[in-house]
Scaffold this motif. Structure first.
Motif, short mmCIF file in Angstrom:
data_model
loop_
_atom_site.label_atom_id
_atom_site.label_comp_id
_atom_site.label_asym_id
_atom_site.label_seq_id
_atom_site.Cartn_x
_atom_site.Cartn_y
_atom_site.Cartn_z
N GLY A 55 0.80 -1.12 -0.01
CA GLY A 55 -0.14 -0.04 0.10
C GLY A 55 0.90 1.31 -0.11
N ALA A 56 1.99 1.18 0.90
CA ALA A 56 2.95 2.29 0.85
C ALA A 56 3.36 2.74 -0.43
CB ALA A 56 3.82 2.14 2.03
N PHE A 57 3.84 1.68 -1.16
CA PHE A 57 4.57 1.67 -2.43
C PHE A 57 3.33 2.22 -3.51
CE2 PHE A 57 4.81 -0.21 -6.84
CZ PHE A 57 6.36 0.43 -7.04
N ASN A 58 2.21 1.56 -3.51
CA ASN A 58 1.35 2.04 -4.74
C ASN A 58 0.84 3.44 -4.45
OD1 ASN A 58 -0.36 1.29 -6.95
ND2 ASN A 58 -2.15 1.94 -5.55
N ALA A 59 0.53 4.01 -3.20
CA ALA A 59 0.44 5.46 -2.92
C ALA A 59 1.35 6.33 -3.24
CB ALA A 59 0.00 5.51 -1.57
N MET A 60 2.74 6.04 -2.86
CA MET A 60 3.60 6.91 -3.27
C MET A 60 3.76 6.92 -4.82
SD MET A 60 7.45 6.96 -1.64
CE MET A 60 6.92 6.99 -0.04
N ARG A 61 3.77 5.75 -5.57
CA ARG A 61 3.93 5.76 -6.88
C ARG A 61 2.83 6.55 -7.63
NH1 ARG A 61 1.02 3.12 -11.00
NH2 ARG A 61 -0.24 1.87 -9.52
N LYS A 62 1.63 6.44 -7.21
CA LYS A 62 0.46 7.20 -7.78
C LYS A 62 0.73 8.97 -7.38
CE LYS A 62 -3.27 5.41 -8.72
NZ LYS A 62 -4.76 4.80 -8.71
N VAL A 63 1.14 9.36 -6.29
CA VAL A 63 1.47 10.56 -5.74
C VAL A 63 2.16 11.18 -6.82
CG1 VAL A 63 2.32 12.38 -4.27
CG2 VAL A 63 0.48 10.53 -3.47
N ARG A 64 3.26 10.24 -7.09
CA ARG A 64 4.48 10.54 -7.76
C ARG A 64 4.13 10.83 -9.39
NH1 ARG A 64 9.08 12.73 -7.20
NH2 ARG A 64 10.25 11.46 -8.18
N ASP A 65 2.98 9.78 -9.89
CA ASP A 65 2.58 10.15 -11.29
C ASP A 65 1.88 11.41 -11.25
OD1 ASP A 65 3.77 7.75 -11.92
OD2 ASP A 65 1.92 6.57 -11.64
#
Length: 415
Positions: A55-65
């Protein structure tokens, strides 16, 4: 395919940059014990030993996108979420500030720092988590960083759904039932949201600690409710209030689908899995296995997946876990013994012990009367039926005693 299932598969594919699928393993020991086909989804074997990295990775990935310029992230956590965020910060090369309570064990601080390296800063503040959380959010607003929520976030839920994507691929069919630990609800909401579309025939059971059943309280009330008190022993699931977004995704469930497991019974599972299977589980990770015994005939002949949410266990807690397991199974009891103040009285008492009984604690407390003294005594035995026989012998010989094994107040001060 719905937008959510498509997004969950995209998140799963992106995770392969970090680690391979966690194993889905059939457990012969549990399968034979319950007459079922029991599989364990081993999130304790992720790089940070829990599902929280997803969850932490996916949330950070999408914020970065969405916001490529956002390079500062903040979270408040004393455990698995902190480690998941630290690992993700290092992967993306962004700055992370992790707020932890001052009382956080040094082992957890060191592991978080090791995962994040130069990309994370750890701030210790507040004796209790609510103060830590408030400090993190205030700092986040001042500094313009992005707050990475542990469970109450749609992107986090989407990331946790990757557990279900992998599970169905690995099993090759839909299981009859899935057991999920519930704390804040991110894992349970993500897995069920995906599987109710992709495997609609699968049943679910949600497992909460008896001292922190926030999902059950919310389902009964029809909305998230803050519990008055929470037992903090199951630190990975001791949440006073389930998240709004997870509850919205779980509101279809019925209260009787929630299984509440006593904290001491969870300890029995932890000791058993360590001794029999060599598997190290944290309390929250042991909850689905613990709940199997509540299902009985309902799972016989069925394919059941227990999602093992984590294995971050500090072995300094092992004596407490063993102690609680022994008390729950009736292999250890504590008594206040009124011992006559005469020569040979202690010898007379010790002669009452059976061949499998052992004195594990002996503490002279005080003289409660001129001719008697109070003794705190702990006895371990090999079979629970030994205690009724011992108590009968003590009564026959006139020894006054009080069993305080289940007395929470006296136990807190004396045991």
């Amino acid at each position: 395919m719905t937008d959510f299932t498509s997004a969950a598969r995209t998140a799963t594919a992106a995770l392969r940059d970090l680690f391979p699928q966690t194993p889905l393993q059939r457990n012969d020991y549990l399968s034979a014990r319950y007459g079922a086909d029991i599989w364990l989804k081993r999130e304790d074997l992720s790089p940070v030993r829990s599902f929280k990295l997803r969850g932490a990775f996916n949330a950070m990935r999408k914020v970065r996108d969405r916001l490529p310029h956002q390079t500062r992230f903040v979270c408040a956590s004393a455990g698995n979420h902190a480690q998941g965020m630290a690992f993700s910060c290092r992967h993306f090369g962004v700055k992370g500030t992790i707020f932890m309570p001052i009382t956080t064990p040094q082992q957890k601080i060191d592991k978080t720092r090791a995962f994040g390296g130069e990309f994370v800063e750890i701030v210790l503040t507040g004796d209790y988590f609510d103060r830590t959380l408030a400090a993190a959010k205030a700092w986040c607003e001042t500094e313009g960083a992005h707050f990475l929520a542990p469970f109450d976030d749609e992107d986090v839920i989407e990331g946790q759904a990757s557990v279900a994507v992998e599970m169905l691929e690995q099993l090759g069919r839909a299981p009859d039932m899935v057991l999920l630990s519930v704390g804040g609800g991110g894992l349970a909401s993500g897995v069920t949201k995906y599987m109710r579309t992709e495997a609609p025939g699968t049943q679910f059971r949600f497992v909460e600690p008896a001292g922190g059943a926030s999902l059950r309280a919310a389902l009964l009330a029809g909305r998230p409710m803050a519990l008055d008190t929470v037992d903090g022993f199951v630190d990975g699931a001791a949440v006073a209030r389930i998240g709004d977004a997870p509850f919205a995704a779980l509101s279809w469930a019925f209260p009787d689908q929630v299984l509440m497991t006593p904290e001491d019974r969870i300890c029995v599972t932890m000791v058993e899995m360590l001794n029999v299977e060599g598997v190290v589980l944290e309390p929250a990770g042991a909850m689905p296995i613990t709940a199997l015994q509540d299902l009985g005939p309902a799972i016989q002949g069925k394919t059941v997946v227990c999602v093992i949410s984590g294995g971050n266990f500090d072995f300094e807690r092992l004596p407490e876990v063993k102690e609680r397991a022994q008390r729950y199974t009736g292999l250890k009891k504590y008594m206040l013994l009124r011992l006559p103040q005469r020569p040979g009285a202690l010898r007379d008492f010790l002669m009452l012990l059976g061949p499998d009984d052992d004195v594990a604690r002996f503490e002279y407390l005080k003289k409660s009367a001129r001719n008697f003294g109070s003794i705190l005594i702990g006895i371990e035995t090999k079979a629970p039926e030994n205690f009724p026989r011992l108590f009968a012998r003590m009564e026959e010989e006139g020894f006054a005693f009080r069993d305080i094994t289940q007395d929470a107040l006296l136990g807190e001060y004396l045991i």
